[in-house]
Design a protein around this motif. Structure first.
Motif, PDB file in Angstrom:
ATOM      1  N   LYS A  98     -31.378 -24.596  69.685  1.00 25.50           N
ATOM      2  CA  LYS A  98     -32.798 -24.586  70.033  1.00 25.50           C
ATOM      3  C   LYS A  98     -33.003 -24.711  71.528  1.00 25.50           C
ATOM      4  CE  LYS A  98     -37.073 -26.998  68.719  1.00 25.50           C
ATOM      5  NZ  LYS A  98     -37.608 -28.119  67.902  1.00 25.50           N
ATOM      6  N   LEU A  99     -33.998 -23.982  72.039  1.00 25.43           N
ATOM      7  CA  LEU A  99     -34.376 -24.043  73.454  1.00 25.43           C
ATOM      8  C   LEU A  99     -35.730 -24.735  73.581  1.00 25.43           C
ATOM      9  CD1 LEU A  99     -34.328 -23.227  76.490  1.00 25.43           C
ATOM     10  CD2 LEU A  99     -35.351 -21.048  75.789  1.00 25.43           C
ATOM     11  N   LEU A 105     -51.438 -16.738  79.541  1.00 27.57           N
ATOM     12  CA  LEU A 105     -50.597 -15.680  80.110  1.00 27.57           C
ATOM     13  C   LEU A 105     -49.134 -16.102  80.095  1.00 27.57           C
ATOM     14  CD1 LEU A 105     -52.814 -14.658  83.178  1.00 27.57           C
ATOM     15  CD2 LEU A 105     -52.567 -13.432  81.008  1.00 27.57           C
ATOM     16  N   PHE A 106     -48.891 -17.370  80.430  1.00 28.72           N
ATOM     17  CA  PHE A 106     -47.522 -17.877  80.406  1.00 28.72           C
ATOM     18  C   PHE A 106     -46.948 -17.811  78.998  1.00 28.72           C
ATOM     19  CE2 PHE A 106     -44.558 -21.268  79.502  1.00 28.72           C
ATOM     20  CZ  PHE A 106     -43.623 -21.140  80.516  1.00 28.72           C
ATOM     21  N   TYR A 107     -47.718 -18.261  78.026  1.00 24.32           N
ATOM     22  CA  TYR A 107     -47.215 -18.257  76.644  1.00 24.32           C
ATOM     23  C   TYR A 107     -46.884 -16.834  76.179  1.00 24.32           C
ATOM     24  CZ  TYR A 107     -46.825 -18.611  71.635  1.00 24.32           C
ATOM     25  OH  TYR A 107     -46.357 -18.504  70.356  1.00 24.32           O
ATOM     26  N   ASP A 108     -47.786 -15.900  76.440  1.00 27.21           N
ATOM     27  CA  ASP A 108     -47.551 -14.519  76.001  1.00 27.21           C
ATOM     28  C   ASP A 108     -46.282 -13.937  76.613  1.00 27.21           C
ATOM     29  OD1 ASP A 108     -49.874 -14.636  74.522  1.00 27.21           O
ATOM     30  OD2 ASP A 108     -51.115 -13.660  76.040  1.00 27.21           O
ATOM     31  N   ALA A 109     -46.118 -14.135  77.932  1.00 20.50           N
ATOM     32  CA  ALA A 109     -44.957 -13.559  78.626  1.00 20.50           C
ATOM     33  C   ALA A 109     -43.660 -14.238  78.198  1.00 20.50           C
ATOM     34  CB  ALA A 109     -45.147 -13.687  80.128  1.00 20.50           C
ATOM     35  N   THR A 110     -43.686 -15.566  78.080  1.00 18.29           N
ATOM     36  CA  THR A 110     -42.463 -16.314  77.775  1.00 18.29           C
ATOM     37  C   THR A 110     -42.042 -16.156  76.319  1.00 18.29           C
ATOM     38  OG1 THR A 110     -43.057 -17.946  79.460  1.00 18.29           O
ATOM     39  CG2 THR A 110     -41.371 -18.580  77.866  1.00 18.29           C
ATOM     40  N   SER A 111     -42.995 -16.250  75.403  1.00 17.90           N
ATOM     41  CA  SER A 111     -42.657 -16.128  73.983  1.00 17.90           C
ATOM     42  C   SER A 111     -42.097 -14.743  73.669  1.00 17.90           C
ATOM     43  CB  SER A 111     -43.887 -16.402  73.115  1.00 17.90           C
ATOM     44  OG  SER A 111     -44.933 -15.490  73.401  1.00 17.90           O
ATOM     45  N   LYS A 112     -42.610 -13.722  74.328  1.00 18.00           N
ATOM     46  CA  LYS A 112     -42.100 -12.366  74.111  1.00 18.00           C
ATOM     47  C   LYS A 112     -40.629 -12.267  74.492  1.00 18.00           C
ATOM     48  CE  LYS A 112     -42.860  -7.541  75.426  1.00 18.00           C
ATOM     49  NZ  LYS A 112     -43.682  -6.607  76.256  1.00 18.00           N
ATOM     50  N   VAL A 113     -40.276 -12.857  75.634  1.00 15.49           N
ATOM     51  CA  VAL A 113     -38.885 -12.815  76.100  1.00 15.49           C
ATOM     52  C   VAL A 113     -37.972 -13.604  75.166  1.00 15.49           C
ATOM     53  CG1 VAL A 113     -37.317 -13.537  77.951  1.00 15.49           C
ATOM     54  CG2 VAL A 113     -39.499 -12.455  78.509  1.00 15.49           C
ATOM     55  N   VAL A 114     -38.397 -14.810  74.790  1.00 18.22           N
ATOM     56  CA  VAL A 114     -37.551 -15.671  73.964  1.00 18.22           C
ATOM     57  C   VAL A 114     -37.401 -15.110  72.552  1.00 18.22           C
ATOM     58  CG1 VAL A 114     -37.222 -18.007  73.094  1.00 18.22           C
ATOM     59  CG2 VAL A 114     -38.249 -17.669  75.338  1.00 18.22           C
ATOM     60  N   GLY A 157     -33.768 -13.999  70.224  1.00 13.75           N
ATOM     61  CA  GLY A 157     -33.358 -14.403  68.881  1.00 13.75           C
ATOM     62  C   GLY A 157     -32.879 -15.837  68.800  1.00 13.75           C
ATOM     63  N   ILE A 158     -33.564 -16.743  69.498  1.00 14.45           N
ATOM     64  CA  ILE A 158     -33.168 -18.141  69.505  1.00 14.45           C
ATOM     65  C   ILE A 158     -34.359 -18.999  69.088  1.00 14.45           C
ATOM     66  CG2 ILE A 158     -33.781 -18.431  71.942  1.00 14.45           C
ATOM     67  CD1 ILE A 158     -31.461 -20.402  72.210  1.00 14.45           C
ATOM     68  N   ASP A 159     -34.106 -20.083  68.374  1.00 14.17           N
ATOM     69  CA  ASP A 159     -35.164 -21.021  68.012  1.00 14.17           C
ATOM     70  C   ASP A 159     -35.657 -21.699  69.291  1.00 14.17           C
ATOM     71  OD1 ASP A 159     -36.871 -22.543  66.532  1.00 14.17           O
ATOM     72  OD2 ASP A 159     -35.363 -24.030  65.949  1.00 14.17           O
ATOM     73  N   TYR A 160     -36.969 -21.930  69.381  1.00 16.16           N
ATOM     74  CA  TYR A 160     -37.488 -22.501  70.630  1.00 16.16           C
ATOM     75  C   TYR A 160     -38.780 -23.268  70.403  1.00 16.16           C
ATOM     76  CZ  TYR A 160     -40.981 -18.709  70.855  1.00 16.16           C
ATOM     77  OH  TYR A 160     -42.025 -17.855  70.596  1.00 16.16           O
ATOM     78  N   SER A 198     -38.456 -13.498  82.473  1.00 14.98           N
ATOM     79  CA  SER A 198     -37.439 -12.463  82.256  1.00 14.98           C
ATOM     80  C   SER A 198     -36.053 -12.923  82.667  1.00 14.98           C
ATOM     81  CB  SER A 198     -37.814 -11.195  83.027  1.00 14.98           C
ATOM     82  OG  SER A 198     -37.938 -11.474  84.420  1.00 14.98           O
ATOM     83  N   PHE A 199     -35.952 -14.034  83.419  1.00 14.57           N
ATOM     84  CA  PHE A 199     -34.661 -14.552  83.842  1.00 14.57           C
ATOM     85  C   PHE A 199     -33.949 -15.322  82.724  1.00 14.57           C
ATOM     86  CE2 PHE A 199     -33.860 -14.664  88.621  1.00 14.57           C
ATOM     87  CZ  PHE A 199     -34.519 -13.467  88.809  1.00 14.57           C
ATOM     88  N   LEU A 200     -34.675 -15.756  81.708  1.00 15.07           N
ATOM     89  CA  LEU A 200     -34.085 -16.619  80.679  1.00 15.07           C
ATOM     90  C   LEU A 200     -32.863 -15.996  79.992  1.00 15.07           C
ATOM     91  CD1 LEU A 200     -37.314 -18.184  79.129  1.00 15.07           C
ATOM     92  CD2 LEU A 200     -35.507 -19.398  80.373  1.00 15.07           C
ATOM     93  N   PRO A 201     -32.912 -14.731  79.565  1.00 13.47           N
ATOM     94  CA  PRO A 201     -31.714 -14.150  78.938  1.00 13.47           C
ATOM     95  C   PRO A 201     -30.501 -14.155  79.866  1.00 13.47           C
ATOM     96  CG  PRO A 201     -33.641 -12.789  78.505  1.00 13.47           C
ATOM     97  CD  PRO A 201     -34.056 -13.802  79.527  1.00 13.47           C
ATOM     98  N   GLU A 202     -30.728 -13.830  81.134  1.00 13.42           N
ATOM     99  CA  GLU A 202     -29.623 -13.826  82.097  1.00 13.42           C
ATOM    100  C   GLU A 202     -29.095 -15.234  82.335  1.00 13.42           C
ATOM    101  OE1 GLU A 202     -28.567 -12.268  86.631  1.00 13.42           O
ATOM    102  OE2 GLU A 202     -30.572 -11.936  85.789  1.00 13.42           O
TER     103      GLU A 202
END
Length: 309
Positions: free
Chosen positions: A3-4, A19-28, A32-35, A102-106
């Motif tokens: 979990k993240l 805006l933060f929630y929309d952008a961040t939740s889309k990336v996470v 494919g990770i629980d968050y 967008s940096f989270l996956p990297e």
């Protein structure tokens, strides 16, 4: 599935929260990770809490909201988020999207491939900032790294991904006056930084004025080095030695050539100079003493009014 936890301190961010929630939740979601996303309302004076609660009502399995009784500062909000985070991984982000989701996956990829405990971020440019703020920021990093036992990377952001072990180590530090940029480094662990260009706020205005940043910088210097006290001590020793030598010079001159009346301007210059040095030294001592005073009171870093989870 691991979990993240994403910790988001908020102060007057009504325009950016959704805006933060929309952008961040889309990336996470794509990762494919629980968050979970933990919004910490730091006594906002606008409708930030209402915006956070709208997200909470719509996404109760993902969103948590911690509402403070008043404004305790970003450090209090960050600490609360870390204490309530339940994930094996914890990320700290700003709500204004200056920390690109967008940096989270990297960041996850770097952590897994290189076996590090912290993946931080740093800005390689300060485009969009007032020149005077950029200048003082660079000088601050040079100054604190010259005297501190730990190195704080120039341009480093609070935006970082940490393992649970790192978060637990940070939470063991119970000091009242917290400087997270230094604490993140002080706890150690393997760390790498991802570099990126400065990103403008997506909406709203920053609450960090020049004077607030200056005060925060002073907090950091006092928290991680006693160099100002040593400078005051060495200055006192140097001036005392100089004064002693000057006294000998006066005695010898009076013995050989008599004791003519000295000029008033030179006397006042010396008095004012020494008085200024004394006041600076007292001010430095006072800063450290005031921090000690607040530490021994053992007041909490924040008070929670209500938690929505």
């Amino acid at each position: 599935m691991k979990k993240l936890s994403i910790v988001v301190p908020c102060y007057n961010e009504k325009e950016t929260v959704s805006l933060f929630y929309d952008a961040t939740s889309k990336v996470v979601e794509e990762m494919g990770i629980d968050y979970e996303i933990i919004f910490v309302n730091d006594g906002s004076k606008d409708s930030t809490l209402d915006e956070c609660l709208k997200l909470y009502e719509a996404h109760k399995k993902i969103v948590k909201v911690i509402d403070f009784s008043r404004n305790f500062g970003k450090e209090g909000g960050l600490l609360a988020g870390l204490e309530y985070a339940t994930g094996e991984y914890v990320a700290v982000m700003d709500a204004d999207l200056q920390d690109p989701p967008s940096f989270l996956p990297e960041m996850f990829k770097e952590m897994e491939e290189k076996g590090v405990d912290i993946v931080g971020t740093r800005r390689v440019s300060r485009k969009g900032e007032p020149p005077i703020r950029s200048f003082f920021a660079r000088q601050f990093y040079k100054l604190i790294n010259k005297f501190s036992d730990v190195e704080i990377v120039d341009g480093a952001r609070d935006y970082r991904l940490m393992t649970r072990q790192v978060v637990d180590a940070i939470l063991e530090l119970k000091e009242y006056h917290r400087f997270s940029k230094g604490i993140f480094v002080w706890v150690g662990f393997k760390t790498i930084y991802l570099e990126y260009e400065n990103v403008e706020r997506v909406a709203g205005e920053t609450s960090w004025s020049f004077w607030k940043l200056l005060s925060y910088a002073i907090e950091g210097i006092i928290a991680f080095t006693v160099a100002p006290l040593r400078i005051a001590t060495f200055s006192g020793i140097f001036i005392s030695a100089f004064s002693f030598l000057f006294m000998l010079f006066i005695i010898v001159r009076a013995a050989l050539f008599g004791d003519p009346v000295s000029g008033w301007p030179s006397m006042m210059t010396i008095i004012l100079f020494l008085g200024g040095i004394q006041l600076v030294a007292l001010g430095i001592i006072g800063e450290y003493l005031s921090k000690t005073y607040m530490e021994v009171k053992k007041r909490p870093n924040y008070i929670v009014r209500k938690i929505y989870e």
